[in-house]
Design an enzyme around this catalytic site. Sequence first.
Site, short mmCIF file in Angstrom:
data_model
loop_
_atom_site.label_atom_id
_atom_site.label_comp_id
_atom_site.label_asym_id
_atom_site.label_seq_id
_atom_site.Cartn_x
_atom_site.Cartn_y
_atom_site.Cartn_z
N ARG A 88 0.84 -1.20 0.00
CA ARG A 88 0.00 0.00 0.00
C ARG A 88 0.87 1.25 0.00
NH1 ARG A 88 1.80 1.76 4.08
NH2 ARG A 88 0.72 3.73 3.80
N GLY A 89 0.24 2.41 -0.22
CA GLY A 89 0.97 3.68 -0.28
C GLY A 89 1.24 3.99 -1.74
N ALA A 90 1.04 5.27 -2.10
CA ALA A 90 0.97 5.62 -3.52
C ALA A 90 2.18 5.22 -4.38
CB ALA A 90 0.68 7.11 -3.64
N ASN B 211 -5.16 12.59 0.08
CA ASN B 211 -4.30 11.75 0.91
C ASN B 211 -5.22 11.05 1.91
OD1 ASN B 211 -1.64 10.80 1.63
ND2 ASN B 211 -1.84 11.95 3.53
N LYS B 212 -4.64 10.23 2.74
CA LYS B 212 -5.40 9.43 3.70
C LYS B 212 -6.45 10.26 4.43
CE LYS B 212 -5.29 5.93 4.27
NZ LYS B 212 -6.26 5.02 3.60
N GLN C 86 -2.46 3.00 10.05
CA GLN C 86 -1.16 2.98 9.37
C GLN C 86 -0.13 3.81 10.14
OE1 GLN C 86 -4.08 3.42 7.82
NE2 GLN C 86 -4.07 2.71 5.70
N ARG D 217 -7.55 -0.48 -6.91
CA ARG D 217 -7.78 0.69 -6.04
C ARG D 217 -7.80 1.95 -6.92
NH1 ARG D 217 -4.35 1.28 -0.73
NH2 ARG D 217 -6.24 2.34 -0.04
N ASP E 271 -1.69 10.93 -2.39
CA ASP E 271 -2.09 9.87 -3.33
C ASP E 271 -2.40 10.41 -4.73
OD1 ASP E 271 -2.72 8.68 -0.53
OD2 ASP E 271 -2.64 7.00 -1.94
O1 MRU Z 1 -4.75 3.37 2.06
P1 MRU Z 1 -3.26 3.53 2.04
O2 MRU Z 1 -2.59 3.00 3.25
O3 MRU Z 1 -2.66 3.02 0.75
O4 MRU Z 1 -3.06 5.10 2.03
C1 MRU Z 1 -1.78 5.60 1.92
C2 MRU Z 1 -1.72 7.05 2.16
O5 MRU Z 1 -2.69 7.75 2.19
C3 MRU Z 1 -0.37 7.63 2.22
O6 MRU Z 1 -0.34 8.71 3.11
C4 MRU Z 1 -0.06 8.10 0.81
O7 MRU Z 1 -0.10 7.06 -0.10
C5 MRU Z 1 1.19 8.76 0.73
S1 MRU Z 1 2.49 7.64 0.69
C6 MRU Z 1 3.70 8.45 -0.08
#
Ligand code: MRU
Length: 352
Positions: free
Chosen positions: A49-51, A251-252, A200, A93, A241
């Site tokens: 996970r994470g962009a 973002n999250k 997270q 996603r 994201d």
């Molecule tokens: O749902 P996730 O855990 O994939 O969400 C990730 C986030 O929102 C991170 O903050 C985002 O991807 C930035 S990571 C460089």
Amino acid sequence: MPVDTIKWIGGTDGCARIIDQTLLPNEYKLIDLCDIKTMWQAIKVLQIRGAPVLAIAAAYGVVLGLREVKDSDSAEALKKQVNKSCEYIAGSRPTAVNLFWGLDRMKKAAEACTAKTAGQMKEHLLTEAHAIRDEDARTSRAIGDNGAPLIKDGFSIITHCNAGGLVTADYGTALAVMFTAHQQGRRFQVYADETRPLWQGARLTAWELVQAGIDVTVICDNMAGSLMNQGKIDLVITGADRIARNGDTANKIGTYSLAVLAHVHNVPFYIAAPISTFDPKLADGSGIPIEQRDRAEVSDPFGHRIAPVQAKVYNPAFDVTLYRYIAGFITECGIIRPPYKETISRLLASVG
Ligand code: MRU
């Protein structure tokens, strides 16, 4: 910190090896993803996970999809399979644009490839996926170098969600800035928002910062305002994201509230992200697709019911922070400042 977030084991018929992030911090387990369906599922359930790392996972996912085509088949048959695999992975996603950026890179690599057989083309596409991974590692270091001067000795910083080594091939984005400042000898403390509903921040960010020897305190998401009101926070840095051309940033979930709080309390709020997180197709944040996730993540976190089954649940995974609350974007090409319509379009033009 650099961790083995994603690696490729073997040749064109190899597997992607990832850390199962759903088990951290209690268990550090590497798992092998050896077909495209398993990769899709790993992305969906947030084992990876994470962009930025989703671009790499998507690219390796495409390579995994190619094993349905025999090496002796035609290059045309393989190109068709690339498109089919891209379509499939794209359904995993919706919000992080990096995933789609990675798929586009793979499609373009397939289009440009002049190989005659499927086998040769598979080699070419695996090389492209490795290149995406290696570029991402360099990018994360550059983000760290560019952002580190923002952190001064004695600072207290808040971050949200997880934007560390676990979301890139190397150093992360928001946490790359902290790792670099720490390596340069600055001493500071970090408040990690726990980041409901999937924690997270508490599980992953705190784990990474502890390993790096950085002073970290986990807080509930609703505690940031109180800390800012007491004058205890100097800086906020998060990842992203998807960033629209005017600077609106997904973002999250919870990032928007944090940005508004930072604005009210005159605390600079920065986003650290690679250029692959900017979406040139979107004029503003209203067009960013926001993933809605399963109710159980909120009502039954980690299998423990906390809300009545009769209650409805609202569970968007992301929110959009308006550009006016963002002091700057820390990228591999430097820090981008307002007015974003101009500076972001210049940035995107400079990288083609
Ligand atoms: O749902 P996730 O855990 O994939 O969400 C990730 C986030 O929102 C991170 O903050 C985002 O991807 C930035 S990571 C460089």
